[in-house]
Write a protein that holds these residues in place. Structure first.
Motif: not given
Length: 107
Positions: A19, A22, A26, A81-82, A84-86, A103, A105-107
């Protein structure tokens, strides 16, 4: 400790803090653009969770690596990578500075 054990332990600790990571990814992406976290496994094992000082732009990450194959792999990861998600994590172990590109993966 073996390279894989050090890597796995560090990733496990980072996963428990996903958390926070992430949010960090961002915020750093918005302020600096595409890039990733450059983290030393030993710091994570000593409970030092990455912060904005660990975030590097793509160019800053590439400066760390001499190997053309490492640079190629890293460029591909960062470019694709995206955000918003990674997130991209470069984890360097204390044992012979073995490096893993991950990589997240974000929450």
């Amino acid at each position: 400790m073996s390279v894989t054990n050090e890597r796995d332990q560090a990733l496990s600790i980072l996963d428990l803090n996903l958390n926070k990571l992430s949010k960090l990814y961002k915020e750093c992406y918005l302020s600096m653009g595409k890039g990733g976290l450059l983290v030393y496994a030993q710091d994570v094992l000593e409970k030092k969770i990455p912060n904005e000082d660990n975030y590097r732009t793509k160019e800053e990450l590439l400066e760390v690596f001499d190997s053309p194959s490492s640079q190629t792999n890293l460029v591909e990861m960062v470019d694709n990578y995206d955000p918003k998600k990674q997130g991209i994590l470069t984890l360097i172990t204390s044992y012979s500075n073995a490096t893993f590109f991950v990589t997240v993966n974000l929450k």
